[in-house]
Design a protein around this motif. Sequence first.
Motif, short mmCIF file in Angstrom:
data_model
loop_
_atom_site.label_atom_id
_atom_site.label_comp_id
_atom_site.label_asym_id
_atom_site.label_seq_id
_atom_site.Cartn_x
_atom_site.Cartn_y
_atom_site.Cartn_z
N ILE A 67 -14.15 -2.58 -8.65
CA ILE A 67 -13.38 -1.91 -7.61
C ILE A 67 -12.38 -2.89 -7.00
CG2 ILE A 67 -15.32 -0.37 -7.02
CD1 ILE A 67 -15.49 -2.08 -4.34
N GLU A 68 -11.52 -2.34 -6.18
CA GLU A 68 -10.65 -3.14 -5.32
C GLU A 68 -10.82 -2.58 -3.92
OE1 GLU A 68 -6.56 -4.33 -6.57
OE2 GLU A 68 -6.02 -3.04 -4.87
N GLN A 69 -11.21 -3.42 -3.00
CA GLN A 69 -11.30 -3.01 -1.60
C GLN A 69 -10.02 -3.49 -0.94
OE1 GLN A 69 -13.38 -1.04 -0.16
NE2 GLN A 69 -13.13 -1.40 2.02
N ASN A 70 -9.29 -2.55 -0.33
CA ASN A 70 -8.01 -2.87 0.27
C ASN A 70 -8.05 -2.53 1.76
OD1 ASN A 70 -5.22 -1.34 1.12
ND2 ASN A 70 -4.84 -3.26 0.06
N TYR A 71 -7.48 -3.42 2.54
CA TYR A 71 -7.31 -3.21 3.98
C TYR A 71 -5.81 -3.24 4.24
CZ TYR A 71 -12.24 -4.34 4.29
OH TYR A 71 -13.59 -4.34 4.13
N LEU A 72 -5.30 -2.21 4.89
CA LEU A 72 -3.87 -2.12 5.20
C LEU A 72 -3.72 -1.98 6.70
CD1 LEU A 72 -0.91 -1.83 4.24
CD2 LEU A 72 -1.32 0.64 4.15
N VAL A 73 -3.05 -2.96 7.32
CA VAL A 73 -2.79 -2.92 8.75
C VAL A 73 -1.31 -2.59 8.94
CG1 VAL A 73 -2.88 -4.16 10.94
CG2 VAL A 73 -4.51 -4.73 9.12
N GLU A 74 -1.07 -1.43 9.56
CA GLU A 74 0.30 -1.02 9.84
C GLU A 74 0.59 -1.23 11.33
OE1 GLU A 74 1.24 2.62 7.05
OE2 GLU A 74 -0.77 2.81 7.93
N ASN A 75 1.85 -1.36 11.67
CA ASN A 75 2.28 -1.63 13.05
C ASN A 75 1.62 -2.89 13.59
OD1 ASN A 75 3.77 0.83 13.09
ND2 ASN A 75 1.87 1.92 13.50
N PHE A 76 1.52 -3.88 12.74
CA PHE A 76 0.87 -5.14 13.10
C PHE A 76 1.52 -5.79 14.32
CE2 PHE A 76 -0.12 -9.65 12.70
CZ PHE A 76 -1.47 -9.62 12.43
N ASP A 77 2.82 -5.60 14.44
CA ASP A 77 3.57 -6.21 15.54
C ASP A 77 3.46 -5.43 16.85
OD1 ASP A 77 4.99 -4.19 14.15
OD2 ASP A 77 6.90 -4.87 14.99
N SER A 78 2.75 -4.29 16.83
CA SER A 78 2.57 -3.47 18.04
C SER A 78 1.07 -3.21 18.24
CB SER A 78 3.29 -2.14 17.88
OG SER A 78 4.66 -2.33 17.64
N PRO A 79 0.36 -4.11 18.92
CA PRO A 79 -1.09 -3.97 19.08
C PRO A 79 -1.53 -2.60 19.60
CG PRO A 79 -0.38 -6.09 19.90
CD PRO A 79 0.87 -5.32 19.57
N GLU A 80 -0.73 -1.97 20.45
CA GLU A 80 -1.12 -0.67 21.01
C GLU A 80 -1.07 0.46 19.99
OE1 GLU A 80 3.18 -1.19 21.28
OE2 GLU A 80 1.57 -2.45 22.05
N SER A 81 -0.32 0.29 18.91
CA SER A 81 -0.25 1.34 17.89
C SER A 81 -0.68 0.84 16.50
CB SER A 81 1.17 1.93 17.82
OG SER A 81 2.10 0.92 17.52
N ARG A 82 -1.36 -0.29 16.48
CA ARG A 82 -1.84 -0.87 15.23
C ARG A 82 -2.83 0.08 14.56
NH1 ARG A 82 -3.53 -6.94 15.80
NH2 ARG A 82 -1.31 -7.02 16.25
N LYS A 83 -2.73 0.21 13.24
CA LYS A 83 -3.61 1.12 12.50
C LYS A 83 -4.16 0.39 11.27
CE LYS A 83 -3.53 5.33 9.78
NZ LYS A 83 -2.67 6.25 9.06
N LEU A 84 -5.49 0.44 11.11
CA LEU A 84 -6.16 -0.15 9.95
C LEU A 84 -6.66 0.96 9.04
CD1 LEU A 84 -7.45 -2.53 8.35
CD2 LEU A 84 -9.44 -2.27 9.84
N THR A 85 -6.29 0.89 7.77
CA THR A 85 -6.76 1.84 6.77
C THR A 85 -7.50 1.06 5.69
OG1 THR A 85 -4.81 3.22 7.14
CG2 THR A 85 -6.05 3.63 5.12
N GLN A 86 -8.67 1.58 5.30
CA GLN A 86 -9.43 0.97 4.21
C GLN A 86 -9.29 1.85 2.98
OE1 GLN A 86 -13.46 -0.23 5.14
NE2 GLN A 86 -12.96 -0.23 7.31
N ASN A 87 -9.06 1.22 1.84
CA ASN A 87 -8.94 1.94 0.58
C ASN A 87 -9.96 1.37 -0.41
OD1 ASN A 87 -6.46 3.52 1.23
ND2 ASN A 87 -5.64 1.48 1.50
N PHE A 88 -10.82 2.24 -0.91
CA PHE A 88 -11.85 1.89 -1.88
C PHE A 88 -11.33 2.43 -3.21
CE2 PHE A 88 -15.66 3.11 -4.27
CZ PHE A 88 -16.50 2.02 -4.10
N ILE A 89 -10.92 1.52 -4.11
CA ILE A 89 -10.26 1.91 -5.35
C ILE A 89 -11.14 1.53 -6.55
CG2 ILE A 89 -8.18 1.65 -6.76
CD1 ILE A 89 -6.90 0.58 -3.98
N VAL A 90 -11.58 2.54 -7.31
CA VAL A 90 -12.38 2.28 -8.49
C VAL A 90 -11.44 1.90 -9.64
CG1 VAL A 90 -14.00 3.26 -10.17
CG2 VAL A 90 -14.19 3.85 -7.74
N LYS A 91 -11.69 0.75 -10.27
CA LYS A 91 -10.87 0.26 -11.37
C LYS A 91 -11.48 0.60 -12.72
CE LYS A 91 -7.57 -1.84 -9.13
NZ LYS A 91 -6.19 -1.52 -9.32
N GLU A 92 -12.77 0.34 -12.91
CA GLU A 92 -13.48 0.68 -14.15
C GLU A 92 -14.94 0.91 -13.86
OE1 GLU A 92 -13.57 -2.64 -16.97
OE2 GLU A 92 -11.56 -3.14 -16.45
#
Length: 136
Positions: free
Chosen positions: A111-136
């Motif tokens: 698998i690939e475990q991915n963490y994506l932080v959007e709006n990093f420069d704006s702590p009040e609207s920062r959003k963390l998304t986790q993606n669990f991606i099956v590779k094989e």
Amino acid sequence: MALADSMPLPPSVPEIAGFDCAKEVQQMIGLIGRGDNFPQFLATDIETELNRQHAGSKLLKMECIGEPQLKAETKPVKVNNEEKQAITTLSLSVPLEITVKGGKTPMTIKIEQNYLVENFDSPESRKLTQNFIVKE
């Protein structure tokens, strides 16, 4: 905390191995907002996702099988009349091989475990998304 190549853990906790490959990005991992105990929060997040998909799944082993990839997107900002770059998006992808018991027989998947932080420069609207991606 130094990352050991293999960390023996109690039987109720998954076996964790291969995290020396994360040395290059370890000091930046805390920026994603999941804490500083990288292998432990990774194991917790993966087991949570496994249980979301199939109740009663148990993560038996987790091994880092390649160097984690840390990527950032930036935008120009002015600080004291000087142009600098501010991080706007931060992504961490970790290639893993996991052994899971969800039924009678354990299975191993990549698998690939991915963490994506959007709006990093704006702590009040920062959003963390986790993606669990099956590779094989």
